[in-house]
Design an enzyme around this catalytic site. Structure first.
Site, PDB file in Angstrom:
ATOM      1  N   ARG A 133     -74.856  82.318 112.438  1.00 23.08           N
ATOM      2  CA  ARG A 133     -74.407  83.216 113.523  1.00 23.08           C
ATOM      3  C   ARG A 133     -74.336  82.335 114.768  1.00 23.08           C
ATOM      4  O   ARG A 133     -75.367  81.875 115.270  1.00 23.08           O
ATOM      5  CB  ARG A 133     -75.396  84.364 113.709  1.00 23.08           C
ATOM      6  CG  ARG A 133     -75.112  85.169 114.973  1.00 23.08           C
ATOM      7  CD  ARG A 133     -75.791  86.514 114.980  1.00 23.08           C
ATOM      8  NE  ARG A 133     -75.147  87.421 114.044  1.00 23.08           N
ATOM      9  CZ  ARG A 133     -75.333  88.735 114.009  1.00 23.08           C
ATOM     10  NH1 ARG A 133     -76.143  89.308 114.862  1.00 23.08           N
ATOM     11  NH2 ARG A 133     -74.717  89.486 113.113  1.00 23.08           N
ATOM     12  N   HIS A 146     -66.319  88.473 112.021  1.00 21.43           N
ATOM     13  CA  HIS A 146     -67.552  88.961 111.386  1.00 21.43           C
ATOM     14  C   HIS A 146     -67.216  89.394 109.948  1.00 21.43           C
ATOM     15  O   HIS A 146     -67.261  90.579 109.618  1.00 21.43           O
ATOM     16  CB  HIS A 146     -68.121  90.126 112.207  1.00 21.43           C
ATOM     17  CG  HIS A 146     -69.559  90.424 111.950  1.00 21.43           C
ATOM     18  ND1 HIS A 146     -70.347  89.695 111.068  1.00 21.43           N
ATOM     19  CD2 HIS A 146     -70.395  91.394 112.454  1.00 21.43           C
ATOM     20  CE1 HIS A 146     -71.575  90.199 111.044  1.00 21.43           C
ATOM     21  NE2 HIS A 146     -71.620  91.221 111.880  1.00 21.43           N
ATOM     22  N   GLN A 197     -69.492  91.727 107.786  1.00 23.18           N
ATOM     23  CA  GLN A 197     -69.469  93.119 108.235  1.00 23.18           C
ATOM     24  C   GLN A 197     -68.290  93.852 107.584  1.00 23.18           C
ATOM     25  O   GLN A 197     -68.445  94.943 107.035  1.00 23.18           O
ATOM     26  CB  GLN A 197     -69.355  93.174 109.762  1.00 23.18           C
ATOM     27  CG  GLN A 197     -69.370  94.569 110.320  1.00 23.18           C
ATOM     28  CD  GLN A 197     -70.692  95.278 110.056  1.00 23.18           C
ATOM     29  OE1 GLN A 197     -71.748  94.753 110.380  1.00 23.18           O
ATOM     30  NE2 GLN A 197     -70.644  96.460 109.472  1.00 23.18           N
ATOM     31  N   ASP A 202     -67.143  99.937 117.897  1.00 25.39           N
ATOM     32  CA  ASP A 202     -68.158  98.895 118.109  1.00 25.39           C
ATOM     33  C   ASP A 202     -68.466  98.875 119.605  1.00 25.39           C
ATOM     34  O   ASP A 202     -67.754  99.512 120.406  1.00 25.39           O
ATOM     35  CB  ASP A 202     -67.610  97.546 117.623  1.00 25.39           C
ATOM     36  CG  ASP A 202     -68.631  96.411 117.723  1.00 25.39           C
ATOM     37  OD1 ASP A 202     -69.841  96.698 117.868  1.00 25.39           O
ATOM     38  OD2 ASP A 202     -68.225  95.234 117.650  1.00 25.39           O
ATOM     39  N   CYS A 229     -70.563  99.188 113.189  1.00 29.06           N
ATOM     40  CA  CYS A 229     -71.285  98.049 112.610  1.00 29.06           C
ATOM     41  C   CYS A 229     -72.742  98.024 113.039  1.00 29.06           C
ATOM     42  O   CYS A 229     -73.583  97.454 112.360  1.00 29.06           O
ATOM     43  CB  CYS A 229     -70.596  96.746 112.986  1.00 29.06           C
ATOM     44  SG  CYS A 229     -70.452  96.512 114.766  1.00 29.06           S
ATOM     45  N   ARG A 280     -74.411  96.094 103.909  1.00 31.56           N
ATOM     46  CA  ARG A 280     -74.392  94.674 104.280  1.00 31.56           C
ATOM     47  C   ARG A 280     -75.125  93.862 103.204  1.00 31.56           C
ATOM     48  O   ARG A 280     -74.663  92.809 102.779  1.00 31.56           O
ATOM     49  CB  ARG A 280     -75.086  94.464 105.637  1.00 31.56           C
ATOM     50  CG  ARG A 280     -74.329  94.986 106.847  1.00 31.56           C
ATOM     51  CD  ARG A 280     -73.061  94.184 107.099  1.00 31.56           C
ATOM     52  NE  ARG A 280     -73.324  92.754 107.246  1.00 31.56           N
ATOM     53  CZ  ARG A 280     -73.738  92.157 108.357  1.00 31.56           C
ATOM     54  NH1 ARG A 280     -73.914  92.855 109.451  1.00 31.56           N
ATOM     55  NH2 ARG A 280     -73.954  90.849 108.385  1.00 31.56           N
TER      56      ARG A 280
HETATM   57  N1   CP Z   1     -73.924  94.540 112.407  1.00 36.18           N
HETATM   58  C1   CP Z   1     -74.658  93.446 112.604  1.00 36.18           C
HETATM   59  O1   CP Z   1     -74.216  92.301 112.371  1.00 36.18           O
HETATM   60  O2   CP Z   1     -75.924  93.684 113.034  1.00 36.18           O
HETATM   61  P1   CP Z   1     -76.962  92.618 113.585  1.00 36.18           P
HETATM   62  O3   CP Z   1     -76.394  92.053 114.834  1.00 36.18           O
HETATM   63  O4   CP Z   1     -78.225  93.386 113.799  1.00 36.18           O
HETATM   64  O5   CP Z   1     -77.141  91.542 112.545  1.00 36.18           O
HETATM   65  N1  NVA Z   2     -69.066  92.862 118.503  1.00 33.26           N
HETATM   66  C1  NVA Z   2     -70.516  92.820 118.404  1.00 33.26           C
HETATM   67  C2  NVA Z   2     -70.950  92.979 116.987  1.00 33.26           C
HETATM   68  C3  NVA Z   2     -72.439  92.981 116.770  1.00 33.26           C
HETATM   69  C4  NVA Z   2     -72.815  93.101 115.332  1.00 33.26           C
HETATM   70  C5  NVA Z   2     -71.019  91.514 118.998  1.00 33.26           C
HETATM   71  O1  NVA Z   2     -70.421  90.484 118.748  1.00 33.26           O
HETATM   72  O2  NVA Z   2     -72.019  91.541 119.711  1.00 33.26           O
END
Ligand code: CP
Ligand code: NVA
Length: 306
Positions: A101, A128, A131, A223, A263, A291
């Site tokens: 990440r 992502h 997701q 989102d 998400c 997930r």
């Molecule tokens: N949806 C998602 O990726 O959640 P987190 O940021 O908690 O991992």
């Molecule tokens: N769009 C959001 C998704 C989090 C899972 C972000 O990037 O923070």
């Protein structure tokens, strides 16, 4: 060896295979069957940003299949303590798979470039994919198919939206995106997301009108308006997105049997009302659980241990 940095790293057929595998593995686990498909396999997880779902789903999923996951925070020091090439070559010499990440998509790309094992994008500013895998699994479970269904996305055209466009193009869904002016995808960006040969049934619509986007939708998705890394834009974004809340009134414009997806994490009262989050139409908890099942399918597919 394959990486999954975006869903364009995988063909339509392969994506369907991963989903089928995920469904099978989920059914086994639900029956109490724990096949050690990832016995002695190790996943390193690098997180430059916060996470609940991604971290826990990867870690729990690895354990369910007999493997092991290790959490590396940003203090692991790639690109700072040592070069990305040294970091990636060393890490990938010891583990079977890496999930990252990253603040910037380019970081995940650079990691993959030097890695000797598969690299999975666990969220970047651009994409992502894990997701969207879970989202497709959730929609498929509810409606028994994906092709020809309509997915409406209301809010910021962001990393999650980008992966949903790719998934829809590969699996033949219709996707309608409603974002305010200035927060929509550009034509070039959309063309790159859709790719050369979208599956039959794929349709894409961009609008600034949420009511139009959700008309006839099987799933309504939103989102956060402020993604991780955009905190400084919060005030400006809250203003721009004020008319883009998914609430009961908007849900009424979708199909009667439409599901609500997010998400997560959600900012209740902003992009979505409490009422919708907690309504019978809301599929957010099974979506989050998926997930884990979707990523187990992905890991088994990437590591060739099906
Ligand atoms: N949806 C998602 O990726 O959640 P987190 O940021 O908690 O991992
Ligand atoms: N769009 C959001 C998704 C989090 C899972 C972000 O990037 O923070």
């Amino acid at each position: 060896m394959r990486h999954l940095l975006t869903l364009n790293d995988i063909s339509s057929r392969e994506l369907s295979q991963v989903l089928t595998l995920s469904t099978r593995i989920k059914a086994e686990v639900k029956k109490g069957i724990r096949r050690p498909r990832l016995a002695a396999k190790t996943l390193a997880m690098i997180f430059e940003k916060q996470s609940l779902r991604t971290r826990v789903s990867f870690e729990a999923g690895m354990v369910q299949l007999g493997g092991h996951a290790m959490f590396l925070g940003a203090e692991a020091g790639f690109g700072k303590r040592e070069s990305m090439s040294d970091f990636s070559r060393v890490l990938s010499s010891m583990v079977d798979c890496i999930a990252i990440r990253a603040m910037r998509h380019a970081t995940a790309v650079a990691l993959a470039q030097y890695s000797r094992c598969p690299v999975i994008n666990a969220l970047t500013d651009e994409s992502h994919p894990c997701q969207a895998l879970a989202d497709m699994l959730t929609i498929k479970e509810r409606f028994g198919k994906l092709q020809g269904l309509k997915l409406a996305y209301v809010g910021d055209s962001n990393n999650v939206t980008a992966s949903l466009v790719q998934a829809s193009a590969k699996l033949g869904l219709e996707i309608a995106i409603a974002s305010p002016k200035g927060y929509c995808f550009g034509e070039t960006q959309l063309a790159a997301l859709v790719g050369d040969s979208p599956a039959n049934g794929f349709l894409l619509e961009q609008t600034t009108d949420p009511g139009l986007a959700v008309q006839g939708a099987h799933a309504v998705y939103t989102d956060v308006w402020v993604s991780m890394g955009q905190e400084k834009e919060e005030a400006k974004r809250k203003k721009a997105f004020a008319a883009y809340q998914v609430n009961s009134k908007l849900m009424k414009a979708a199909r009667k049997d439409a599901i609500f997806l997010h998400c997560l994490p959600a900012r209740r009262g902003l992009e979505v009302s409490d009422e919708v989050m907690d309504s019978p139409q809301s599929a957010i908890i099974e979506q989050a659980e998926n997930r884990m099942h979707a990523q187990k399918g992905l890991l088994v597919w990437l590591l060739g241990t099906a």
